[in-house]
Design an enzyme around this catalytic site. Structure first.
Site: not given
Ligand code: BDR
Ligand code: CA
Length: 313
Positions: A243
């Site tokens: 992400h």
């Molecule tokens: C986001 O949530 C976290 O678990 C990850 O680091 C990312 O920023 C994805 O939904």
């Protein structure tokens, strides 16, 4: 391209770690003024430790790292050890950091930095819940017009949610904070699940990190190995989404992404859909656009960039 001065606001998190590494590996395009930590994937004591572990992994103990808010503005903290492990950075075995946290609160660092710098020369890059950014805007409303842009990871429209059926994790953890940010009038770029769910670490992409044969390449491969075990099962995909590096990749090469300028409004009332990012993708509300909402990514280009940059560290 103009070099961006950025503050990374983060809750590392393996994918946050890769996003930070990508920024630190790209001094021609990005100058990291500081890293501010927030509670999110794991509690603040761990996120502010992990950020320093990552700076030291990159050979950059000089980067100022600040601790910020330890809980959301108005809700109980929700964490994600089930994805990231109990340290938030499970996978590689990395040494405890030697570099200290800087004195002072992350929120004050954000405010002071924005007030000191010429207007619209600092970009904020939130990779976690938006608590620190919203607190800074509440405490010092004058900073809103001084921010060049906010490029954040959070939210979803077509992919809807990952922590609840309706909401993405970062926005769900602190929906009130997200609401403040999306109403701030600051130009916003959103890297949502619609994009990040296309940035999948396939076995071949993971092997490319490992093949770098460097401490950073190995650590990144081990990090992605770790969180894949959860995401592959959850999504049934050939790899886990990476992400947060979408944010720093956007700063380096925005042409990797396409999207639309739309209105994004955050649900803060209904428990059923709490933290949902209601993106007016089809322009049906007449509400004015307040964000560039990315919808697609050149995933091969993204991973080629990432691998090449990890090789520079
Ligand atoms: C986001 O949530 C976290 O678990 C990850 O680091 C990312 O920023 C994805 O939904
Ligand atoms: Ca994150």
């Amino acid at each position: 391209m103009e070099k961006r001065k950025i503050i990374i606001d983060t809750d590392p998190g393996q994918d946050d770690a890769v996003a930070i590494l990508l920024a630190l590996a790209s001094p021609e395009e990005i100058e990291v003024i500081g890293i501010t930590c927030v509670a999110g994937n794991v509690p603040l004591a761990l996120t502010s430790k992990n950020a320093r572990i990552v700076c030291e992994l990159a050979g950059r103990p000089d980067v100022p790292v600040y601790a910020g808010c330890d809980k959301p503005l108005g809700r109980k903290l929700v964490t994600a050890e089930h994805v990231h492990g109990e340290t938030g950075l499970n996978g590689p075995v990395l040494p405890d950091p030697v570099m200290p946290l800087r004195d002072g609160h992350a929120v004050d660092f954000i405010i002071d930095t924005l007030r000191r710098a010429p207007a619209q020369t600092i970009t904020l890059c939130p990779l976690g819940p938006l608590t620190n950014i919203a607190k800074a805007l509440k405490k010092a409303p004058d900073i809103a017009e001084r921010v060049q842009e906010i490029v954040l990871m959070g939210g979803a429209y077509f992919e809807v949610g990952n922590i609840t059926p309706a909401a993405e994790f970062n926005i769900y953890v602190d929906p009130q904070a997200a609401d403040i940010v999306f109403r701030s009038g600051i130009p916003i770029v959103v890297m949502s699940l619609d994009v990040t769910h296309k940035a999948l670490v396939t076995p071949a992409r993971n092997a490319a990190f490992r093949a770098l044969g460097t401490p950073v390449g190995t650590a990144v491969a081990q990090m992605t190995d770790f969180f894949e075990r959860f995401d592959k099962e959850k999504y049934g995909s050939e790899g886990a989404p990476l992400h947060d590096p979408c944010v720093t990749a956007y700063l380096i090469d925005p042409a990797l992404f396409s999207g639309r300028h739309v209105n994004v409004t955050v649900e803060t009332q209904s428990e059923l859909t709490m933290g949902m990012t209601v993106a007016d993708w089809w322009g049906v509300t007449g509400r004015p656009p307040n964000a560039f909402f990315a919808g697609d990514i050149d995933a091969d280009g993204f991973f080629a960039l990432l691998t090449e940059r990890m090789g520079r560290l």
